[in-house]
Design a protein around this motif. Structure first.
Motif, PDB file in Angstrom:
ATOM      1  N   ALA A  15       0.825  -1.202   0.000  1.00 45.85           N
ATOM      2  CA  ALA A  15       0.000   0.000   0.000  1.00 45.85           C
ATOM      3  C   ALA A  15       0.864   1.260   0.000  1.00 45.85           C
ATOM      4  O   ALA A  15       1.839   1.357   0.746  1.00 45.85           O
ATOM      5  N   PHE A  17      -0.946   4.554  -0.239  1.00 47.00           N
ATOM      6  CA  PHE A  17      -2.087   5.457  -0.382  1.00 47.00           C
ATOM      7  C   PHE A  17      -1.919   6.707   0.474  1.00 47.00           C
ATOM      8  O   PHE A  17      -1.492   6.637   1.625  1.00 47.00           O
ATOM      9  N   ILE A  20      -5.419   8.879   3.571  1.00 48.47           N
ATOM     10  CA  ILE A  20      -6.184   7.919   4.363  1.00 48.47           C
ATOM     11  C   ILE A  20      -6.155   8.365   5.824  1.00 48.47           C
ATOM     12  O   ILE A  20      -7.188   8.505   6.461  1.00 48.47           O
ATOM     13  N   LEU A  38      -9.138   2.299   3.882  1.00 46.80           N
ATOM     14  CA  LEU A  38      -8.587   1.080   3.298  1.00 46.80           C
ATOM     15  C   LEU A  38      -8.873  -0.059   4.265  1.00 46.80           C
ATOM     16  O   LEU A  38      -8.430  -0.034   5.418  1.00 46.80           O
ATOM     17  N   ALA A  48      -2.384   2.460   5.528  1.00 50.17           N
ATOM     18  CA  ALA A  48      -2.284   3.201   4.266  1.00 50.17           C
ATOM     19  C   ALA A  48      -0.949   2.963   3.572  1.00 50.17           C
ATOM     20  O   ALA A  48      -0.832   3.154   2.367  1.00 50.17           O
ATOM     21  N   VAL A  60      -9.819  -6.370  -0.941  1.00 48.01           N
ATOM     22  CA  VAL A  60      -9.422  -5.052  -0.441  1.00 48.01           C
ATOM     23  C   VAL A  60     -10.456  -4.040  -0.920  1.00 48.01           C
ATOM     24  O   VAL A  60     -10.844  -4.046  -2.092  1.00 48.01           O
ATOM     25  N   LEU A  62     -11.021   0.051  -1.157  1.00 48.94           N
ATOM     26  CA  LEU A  62     -10.442   1.386  -1.038  1.00 48.94           C
ATOM     27  C   LEU A  62     -11.545   2.403  -1.270  1.00 48.94           C
ATOM     28  O   LEU A  62     -12.136   2.463  -2.347  1.00 48.94           O
TER      29      LEU A  62
END
Length: 112
Positions: A15, A17, A20, A38, A48, A60, A62
């Motif tokens: 991950a 991201f 988040i 997430l 994240a 998963v 998102l």
């Protein structure tokens, strides 16, 4: 966004991201955006950042973060809010809550 594996086995996710844990901040009077999320379909929250293993059969999920505003939303033009309402980008309840406008008895948008 939902991600899973076609194969009946666990898989790893690396991950990377943003937004988040720290939602986007508004500028010049704009409101903050919504944080993303997430997690697994089974309910477990994921981090994240970093490598994580998704168990066999799980997926998963998102949830994308929402963008922050620029400028005071209550100063947005009535024409722009009307345009967004016509396109379904904002609901009448959202227009009243976020922009401080509502329809009068004649159907025109007015500031409250």
């Amino acid at each position: 966004m939902v991600v899973g594996s076609r194969e009946p086995q666990a898989f790893a996710l690396f991950a990377t991201f943003d937004r988040i844990d720290n939602p986007p901040k508004g500028r010049d009077g704009g409101t903050d955006g919504a944080a993303g999320a997430l997690h697994l379909a089974s309910g477990a929250k994921l981090r994240a950042k970093g490598r994580q293993v998704v168990p066999e059969g799980d997926r998963v999920i998102l949830d994308m973060p929402g963008g922050a505003g620029f400028g005071d939303p209550r100063e947005r033009s009535l024409d722009s809010v009307e345009h967004d309402l016509r396109l379904g980008l904002v609901t009448p309840e959202g227009a009243e809550r976020d922009y401080g406008v509502r329809r009068d008895a004649g159907g025109r948008l007015t500031r409250r």
